[in-house]
Write a protein that holds these residues in place. Structure first.
Motif, PDB file in Angstrom:
ATOM      1  N   TRP A 131       2.491  21.633  48.189  1.00 17.59           N
ATOM      2  CA  TRP A 131       3.116  22.027  46.414  1.00 17.59           C
ATOM      3  C   TRP A 131       3.794  23.185  47.405  1.00 17.59           C
ATOM      4  O   TRP A 131       4.793  23.657  46.703  1.00 17.59           O
ATOM      5  CB  TRP A 131       1.979  22.172  45.752  1.00 17.59           C
ATOM      6  N   ALA A 132       2.918  24.011  47.661  1.00 15.06           N
ATOM      7  CA  ALA A 132       3.871  25.931  47.936  1.00 15.06           C
ATOM      8  C   ALA A 132       4.649  25.307  49.176  1.00 15.06           C
ATOM      9  O   ALA A 132       6.180  26.386  48.698  1.00 15.06           O
ATOM     10  CB  ALA A 132       3.044  26.528  48.433  1.00 15.06           C
TER      11      ALA A 132
ATOM     12  N   SER B 177      -2.505  13.623  47.626  1.00 11.83           N
ATOM     13  CA  SER B 177      -4.109  13.821  48.269  1.00 11.83           C
ATOM     14  C   SER B 177      -4.937  14.368  47.622  1.00 11.83           C
ATOM     15  O   SER B 177      -4.769  15.355  46.510  1.00 11.83           O
ATOM     16  CB  SER B 177      -4.120  14.576  49.824  1.00 11.83           C
ATOM     17  N   LYS B 178      -6.541  13.734  47.818  1.00  6.68           N
ATOM     18  CA  LYS B 178      -7.426  14.144  46.558  1.00  6.68           C
ATOM     19  C   LYS B 178      -7.926  16.374  47.419  1.00  6.68           C
ATOM     20  O   LYS B 178      -8.298  16.370  46.098  1.00  6.68           O
ATOM     21  CB  LYS B 178      -8.462  13.213  46.435  1.00  6.68           C
ATOM     22  N   ASN B 179      -7.631  15.719  48.527  1.00  3.18           N
ATOM     23  CA  ASN B 179      -8.206  17.128  48.887  1.00  3.18           C
ATOM     24  C   ASN B 179      -6.790  18.454  48.431  1.00  3.18           C
ATOM     25  O   ASN B 179      -5.533  18.313  48.601  1.00  3.18           O
ATOM     26  CB  ASN B 179      -7.731  17.337  50.180  1.00  3.18           C
ATOM     27  N   PRO B 180      -8.133  19.496  47.595  1.00  2.00           N
ATOM     28  CA  PRO B 180      -6.651  20.036  46.638  1.00  2.00           C
ATOM     29  C   PRO B 180      -6.402  21.371  47.625  1.00  2.00           C
ATOM     30  O   PRO B 180      -4.861  21.788  47.759  1.00  2.00           O
ATOM     31  CB  PRO B 180      -7.935  21.380  46.123  1.00  2.00           C
ATOM     32  N   VAL B 181      -6.571  21.304  49.110  1.00  2.00           N
ATOM     33  CA  VAL B 181      -6.186  22.597  49.975  1.00  2.00           C
ATOM     34  C   VAL B 181      -4.756  21.888  50.445  1.00  2.00           C
ATOM     35  O   VAL B 181      -3.732  22.635  50.186  1.00  2.00           O
ATOM     36  CB  VAL B 181      -6.563  22.380  51.116  1.00  2.00           C
ATOM     37  N   THR B 182      -4.688  20.366  50.742  1.00  2.00           N
ATOM     38  CA  THR B 182      -3.694  20.360  51.876  1.00  2.00           C
ATOM     39  C   THR B 182      -2.231  19.720  50.015  1.00  2.00           C
ATOM     40  O   THR B 182      -1.243  19.470  50.326  1.00  2.00           O
ATOM     41  CB  THR B 182      -3.547  18.175  51.838  1.00  2.00           C
TER      42      THR B 182
ATOM     43  N   ILE C 166       6.767  22.872  48.812  1.00  2.00           N
ATOM     44  CA  ILE C 166       8.412  21.883  47.995  1.00  2.00           C
ATOM     45  C   ILE C 166       8.668  23.370  46.873  1.00  2.00           C
ATOM     46  O   ILE C 166       9.947  23.727  46.944  1.00  2.00           O
ATOM     47  CB  ILE C 166       7.127  20.494  47.421  1.00  2.00           C
ATOM     48  N   TRP C 167       8.050  24.141  46.637  1.00  2.00           N
ATOM     49  CA  TRP C 167       8.548  25.289  45.493  1.00  2.00           C
ATOM     50  C   TRP C 167       9.279  26.287  46.383  1.00  2.00           C
ATOM     51  O   TRP C 167       9.952  26.992  45.940  1.00  2.00           O
ATOM     52  CB  TRP C 167       6.943  26.189  45.248  1.00  2.00           C
ATOM     53  N   PHE C 168       9.093  26.400  47.826  1.00  2.00           N
ATOM     54  CA  PHE C 168       9.715  27.617  48.138  1.00  2.00           C
ATOM     55  C   PHE C 168      10.653  27.405  48.873  1.00  2.00           C
ATOM     56  O   PHE C 168      12.090  27.853  49.137  1.00  2.00           O
ATOM     57  CB  PHE C 168       9.158  28.340  49.574  1.00  2.00           C
ATOM     58  N   PHE C 169      11.200  25.702  49.693  1.00  2.00           N
ATOM     59  CA  PHE C 169      12.234  25.441  50.304  1.00  2.00           C
ATOM     60  C   PHE C 169      13.365  24.431  49.142  1.00  2.00           C
ATOM     61  O   PHE C 169      14.501  25.104  49.085  1.00  2.00           O
ATOM     62  CB  PHE C 169      11.847  25.296  50.948  1.00  2.00           C
ATOM     63  N   ARG C 170      12.710  24.150  48.348  1.00  2.00           N
ATOM     64  CA  ARG C 170      14.120  24.107  46.912  1.00  2.00           C
ATOM     65  C   ARG C 170      14.008  24.984  45.998  1.00  2.00           C
ATOM     66  O   ARG C 170      15.358  24.658  45.368  1.00  2.00           O
ATOM     67  CB  ARG C 170      12.282  23.072  45.774  1.00  2.00           C
ATOM     68  N   GLY C 171      13.423  26.323  45.823  1.00  2.00           N
ATOM     69  CA  GLY C 171      13.866  27.354  45.264  1.00  2.00           C
ATOM     70  C   GLY C 171      14.795  28.607  45.977  1.00  2.00           C
ATOM     71  O   GLY C 171      14.989  29.215  44.896  1.00  2.00           O
ATOM     72  N   THR C 172      15.069  28.486  47.371  1.00  2.00           N
ATOM     73  CA  THR C 172      15.615  29.363  47.627  1.00  2.00           C
ATOM     74  C   THR C 172      16.831  28.557  48.967  1.00  2.00           C
ATOM     75  O   THR C 172      17.030  27.275  48.813  1.00  2.00           O
ATOM     76  CB  THR C 172      14.363  30.351  48.800  1.00  2.00           C
ATOM     77  N   PRO C 173      17.672  29.027  48.302  1.00  2.00           N
ATOM     78  CA  PRO C 173      19.894  28.226  48.831  1.00  2.00           C
ATOM     79  C   PRO C 173      19.309  28.047  50.573  1.00  2.00           C
ATOM     80  O   PRO C 173      18.771  28.846  50.877  1.00  2.00           O
ATOM     81  CB  PRO C 173      20.789  29.357  48.467  1.00  2.00           C
ATOM     82  N   VAL C 174      20.419  26.868  51.187  1.00  2.00           N
ATOM     83  CA  VAL C 174      20.386  26.850  51.950  1.00  2.00           C
ATOM     84  C   VAL C 174      20.869  27.770  53.282  1.00  2.00           C
ATOM     85  O   VAL C 174      20.045  28.503  53.963  1.00  2.00           O
ATOM     86  CB  VAL C 174      20.008  25.391  52.041  1.00  2.00           C
TER      87      VAL C 174
END
Length: 323
Positions: free
Chosen positions: A121-122, A111-116, A124-132
């Motif tokens: 991005w945050a 999206s072009k909306n910077p908030v969404t 995806i960053w958190f859930f991909r960066g921590t183990p299941v």
């Protein structure tokens, strides 16, 4: 002046008929006899691999401490079948959650909306960066931080009653899978040429209608193969919910193994069922990929039966040529 050549004599000559049995005509090159190349290295490597496989199979088959009869007795045990059913249930539900949230996150990320875009991005960053495994424990122990789940007039209950093992397993697996599916969906959406989106907008189609009618059907060719791999991985990753006491396949077999003192045998039973489930869905994934490849490939990939038939034909030809 010279007289013209008289062709009547040449035309009166009888035509010479050459039979196929008489061999090639005089001056013609001899027929080439093609001799196939013999790949001795393939036979040697095949013998070595089969010998190693035979040694491994023999080592397990002749092990005195493995009771193979117990494996056969517990493969279709009711507790094991119930655990396999729960594994399949939690995997399917978590995958559905991951796909739905993944599509939403992918659209938000693009999206072009910077908030969404930043929120996606945050996430995806958190859930991909921590183990299941860590995420499962966080959900399971959420009552230590929030003893009561209070949603105002809508819902209010004790967190220990809300965050059951099933709910902790579903949230831990589904929310983690959504982060990976978001990147897969984003890659698929970006694989469609922007000119088609511009043409759809020029025809008066809205952004949502363009996604549904133009972009997503073409992006599925890129999205389906990794999604199938993610689901197969989900079936195996579901064994981690053992940590939150959800009674899936691994926990069911481990419980039987601890009481019957057949620990290794029950692990073999779990492996058998994991292989059966993943093999069945692998076949479904293959034909689903083959269906979506119709629009991009003129020659569809051969089916497993066609590959086996082609290999057997090639083997028989090579064998007959060497005789």
């Amino acid at each position: 002046m010279t007289d013209k050549l008289d062709k009547g004599t040449d035309d009166a000559r009888p035509a010479t008929v050459v039979s196929k049995d008489d061999g090639p005509a005089p001056g013609a090159p001899a027929a080439i006899k093609a001799i196939p190349v013999r790949h001795y290295g393939r036979w040697v490597s095949a013998v070595i691999v089969l010998a190693l496989v035979g040694l491994i199979v023999n080592a397990f088959a002749t092990a005195d401490k493995i009771q193979w009869q117990a494996v056969g007795d517990y493969v279709f045990d009711s507790t094991v079948l119930a655990g396999a059913g729960r594994t399949l249930l939690i995997s399917v539900l978590a995958m559905v959650m991951g796909v739905v949230l993944g599509v939403i996150l992918a659209v938000m990320r693009m999206s072009k909306n910077p908030v969404t875009s930043w929120v996606a991005w945050a996430y995806i960053w958190f859930f991909r960066g921590t183990p299941v495994y860590v995420q499962l424990l966080l959900w399971f122990n959420l009552a230590l931080i929030f003893p009561v789940l209070n949603l105002g007039p809508l819902y209010k209950d004790e967190m220990v009653d809300v965050m059951t093992p099933f709910m902790a397993a579903l949230l831990g697996l589904g929310l983690n899978e959504a982060a990976y599916m978001a990147e897969i969906c984003r890659a698929g959406l970006q694989s469609v040429d922007d000119g088609q989106t511009e043409a759809a907008h020029a025809l008066g189609m809205s952004h949502g209608k363009t996604l549904r009618r133009i972009v997503i059907p073409q992006a599925m060719r890129v999205i389906v193969p990794p999604t199938g791999n993610e689901f197969l991985n989900m079936l195996k990753t579901s064994s981690l919910v053992y940590a939150v006491t959800y009674n899936e396949l691994l926990r069911a077999t481990s419980t039987i193994g601890s009481t019957s003192y057949a620990v290794m045998e029950m692990l073999f039973v779990a492996c058998i069922w994991y292989l059966v489930i993943t093999s069945v869905f692998s076949v479904g994934q293959y034909y689903l990929e083959r269906r979506f490849a119709r629009g991009s490939s003129r020659n569809l990939p051969a089916t497993p039966w066609q590959k086996i038939k082609a290999n057997m034909t090639a083997f028989s030809r090579e064998r007959s040529s060497t005789v």
